[in-house]
Enzyme design. Structure first.
Site, mmCIF file in Angstrom:
data_model
loop_
_atom_site.group_PDB
_atom_site.id
_atom_site.type_symbol
_atom_site.label_atom_id
_atom_site.label_comp_id
_atom_site.label_asym_id
_atom_site.label_seq_id
_atom_site.Cartn_x
_atom_site.Cartn_y
_atom_site.Cartn_z
ATOM 1 N N ASN A 14 0.720 -1.362 0.023
ATOM 2 C CA ASN A 14 0.161 0.150 0.085
ATOM 3 C C ASN A 14 0.936 1.467 0.030
ATOM 4 O O ASN A 14 2.046 1.226 0.289
ATOM 5 C CB ASN A 14 -0.848 0.031 1.371
ATOM 6 C CG ASN A 14 -0.362 0.167 2.580
ATOM 7 O OD1 ASN A 14 0.338 -0.790 3.026
ATOM 8 N ND2 ASN A 14 0.057 1.400 2.875
ATOM 9 N N CYS A 15 0.302 2.329 -0.447
ATOM 10 C CA CYS A 15 0.967 3.566 -0.187
ATOM 11 C C CYS A 15 0.142 4.546 0.489
ATOM 12 O O CYS A 15 -0.579 4.102 1.453
ATOM 13 C CB CYS A 15 0.981 4.191 -1.821
ATOM 14 S SG CYS A 15 -0.396 4.691 -2.745
ATOM 15 N N TYR A 16 0.069 5.611 0.388
ATOM 16 C CA TYR A 16 -0.616 6.608 1.350
ATOM 17 C C TYR A 16 -2.088 6.402 1.300
ATOM 18 O O TYR A 16 -2.788 6.537 2.248
ATOM 19 C CB TYR A 16 -0.256 8.079 1.217
ATOM 20 C CG TYR A 16 -0.487 9.026 2.307
ATOM 21 C CD1 TYR A 16 -0.182 8.605 3.402
ATOM 22 C CD2 TYR A 16 -0.892 10.215 2.017
ATOM 23 C CE1 TYR A 16 -0.234 9.571 4.612
ATOM 24 C CE2 TYR A 16 -1.142 11.030 3.043
ATOM 25 C CZ TYR A 16 -0.606 10.852 4.315
ATOM 26 O OH TYR A 16 -0.805 11.775 5.345
ATOM 27 N N ARG A 47 -3.594 4.124 -1.407
ATOM 28 C CA ARG A 47 -4.255 3.172 -2.178
ATOM 29 C C ARG A 47 -3.625 1.686 -1.828
ATOM 30 O O ARG A 47 -2.319 1.499 -1.183
ATOM 31 C CB ARG A 47 -3.340 3.394 -3.662
ATOM 32 C CG ARG A 47 -3.953 4.450 -4.135
ATOM 33 C CD ARG A 47 -3.281 4.550 -5.725
ATOM 34 N NE ARG A 47 -3.451 6.036 -6.151
ATOM 35 C CZ ARG A 47 -3.321 6.110 -7.634
ATOM 36 N NH1 ARG A 47 -3.071 5.196 -8.373
ATOM 37 N NH2 ARG A 47 -3.663 7.486 -7.743
#
Length: 531
Positions: free
Chosen positions: A470-472, A474
């Site tokens: 995951n990113c910030y 998504r």
């Protein structure tokens, strides 16, 4: 080939989050240190004039600025960890060892060939001191190159095992054995080739800066336009952390990149006016003001019977964008139903950079109002012109509102609350998500495990999932067969505000709750972080 290239770029973009997202913490603490040592603030608040707070401020600023001088090491370890497919902690340790080998190998090779210059006159020569060792000044690019190389070797050889007495040299030890000659040869090769690359990078930076406001406009517009691909980080990161964003001497040290220069300047009390390079990091106009105008326009153009629901949906999304700079829940609410609005949003975002440049504003707000207050107010008006930043933001709030409202009504875009009868909105509040999920079941979700099961089933079951990160905002996955993704369930039953499918890469946008969702998915799949 196209899908492989896109997959590699997305993997790289995803890995960049590890070093990039930790650096703002250093910046906030440097800004806090500046608050404790700012003489103007001390005059206003006399209680700050004591050895405890001033000493703490000096320690915070002085210690954390050192991070900016070691970005190569930070990016090397961070990228390796992000790109490693398994045993990430071991990969990070190996990257640290490889970095040390590279730095010393280049230094010794340059020394043997008489290429080292006098250590007391390195500024502007293309050489610098890294961890006290003199080598070519490669900046953050050194970390990026070594991070990619180390991760590739780690992924290729981490499963290598031997039999008999040689078995102790398998696995991570064999990765390091292979890495040593590779980084030594790389150090030798870059000693001769890097000056040409550096000349090209400097030339590109010159072209960009000479293009002036047009370059700023393209930068701001592209940074938004690439959001659907997840590659927008590759636009702003070079400007924030490399010479493309400017080169500035601060306190006797040379810093490259808009954000590095900014952090160094706010920690230096002798700086009376921030350099103009900080404008490359002024991405907050559209986040704090523009998208709020867009939300208000969508609310005012919604059907009367839907306005209560639209308000419940848009207010949390707008608040998150304003305070923390998380824009994707709003952007995905109109990105696919009205692509023209997203293009207009990108254009206006680019124009905001141009306006700030023309008005010579030196304030920034890259991640919302919290950052804006911490970074700008303690520095004062003379150093940042922060009131003008607010004024520009209010003007863009009005421009966004008028433009969005006109286009939505004129072209009858089906934004939130304007959907055809019988269809539901694509962005859900937490309360609405739970109510919808519980219809006909007579019970509430007890924990994230149930949500994880729904997500995994909608992604084609566990056997269809290769990787989960995951990113910030998504959930980022690679799937064996992306055609099995059920976008309707992800949107309507899990509260996803957007789904992007690019080859085998699938992004599901959940906003700030994505970290807890990712952990729940990992736990349900029985995977550990290093798997």
């Amino acid at each position: 080939m196209k899908e492989r290239i896109m997959g590699s770029m997305q993997a790289f973009s995803k890995a960049m989050f590890i070093p990039v997202l930790i650096l703002p913490i250093a910046g906030i603490l440097i800004a806090l240190g500046n608050v404790f040592t700012n003489q103007k603030l001390i005059d206003i608040f006399p209680f700050l004039d004591n050895p405890v707070t001033t000493g703490l401020g000096m320690i915070l600023s002085g210690s954390l600025v050192s991070i900016l001088g070691n970005l190569g090491l930070i990016f090397c370890v961070g990228l390796t960890v992000g790109l490693a497919k398994k045993e990430k902690s071991v990969a990070g340790f190996t990257a640290l060892l490889g970095y040390l080998v590279f730095v010393n190998a280049m230094n010794k090779f340059m020394e043997l060939n008489g290429l080292l210059l006098k250590e007391d006159a390195l500024q502007g020569t293309g050489q610098t001191l890294i961890l006290g060792i003199q080598i070519l000044d490669m900046g953050v690019f050194l970390g990026i190159i070594l991070g990619i190389v180390t991760a590739y070797i780690h992924n290729k050889f981490i499963d290598t095992e031997f039999k008999g007495a040689a078995q102790i040299y398998g696995g991570s030890r064999f990765v390091f054995i292979v890495l040593i000659p590779v980084v030594i040869l790389l150090a030798v090769a870059l000693t001769y080739t890097w000056p040409f690359f550096q000349h090209g990078i400097n030339g590109l930076g010159t072209i960009i800066h000479r293009s002036g406001n047009f370059g700023l406009f393209m930068y701001g517009a592209l940074e938004r336009l690439l959001i659907p691909t997840g590659l927008h980080h590759l636009v702003y990161t070079p400007f924030l952390y490399t010479s493309l964003g400017g080169v500035q001497e601060v306190g006797g040290h040379v810093f490259e990149g808009a954000r590095n220069i900014y952090y160094a300047e706010i920690a230096d009390p002798s700086v009376t006016r921030l350099s103009k390079s900080v404008i490359w990091d002024a991405r907050g106009i559209s986040k704090m003001f523009g998208l709020l105008g867009a939300c208000l326009a969508m609310y005012h153009t919604a059907r009367p019977e839907n306005k209560a629901k639209v308000k419940a949906i848009l207010i949390p999304a707008a608040f998150t964008s304003f305070v923390a700079g998380v824009t994707e829940p709003i952007e995905f609410s109109f990105m696919f139903v009205a692509p023209l609005l997203f293009v207009v949003h990108a254009v206006l975002s680019g124009l905001s950079f141009v306006v700030l440049s023309i008005l010579d504003v030196r304030a920034i707000g890259p991640n919302g109002m919290i950052d804006f207050l911490l970074f700008n107010l303690p520095l004062g008006i003379a150093k940042t012109s922060w009131p003008m930043y607010i004024l520009v933001g209010l003007v863009f709030f009005g421009i966004y509102y008028v433009t969005f409202r006109f286009l939505i009504t004129k072209l009858n875009f089906k934004t939130i609350g304007r959907e055809d009868h019988g269809k539901e909105t694509k962005l859900y509040s937490k309360k609405e998500y739970r109510e919808k999920k519980n219809q006909g079941k007579g019970e509430k979700l007890q924990n994230n495990s149930e949500l994880a099961k729904i997500i995994i089933d909608a992604l084609g079951k566990a056997e269809n999932i290769n990787t989960v990160t995951n990113c910030y905002t998504r959930l980022r996955l690679t799937l064996k067969n992306p055609e099995l993704v059920n976008e309707s369930i992800l949107r309507n039953d899990t509260g996803a505000s957007g789904i992007i499918v690019k080859g085998q890469n699938v992004h599901v946008v959940y906003g700030l709750r994505v970290t807890s969702i990712r952990k729940a998915v990992d736990q349900y799949l029985g995977r550990k972080e290093n798997d």
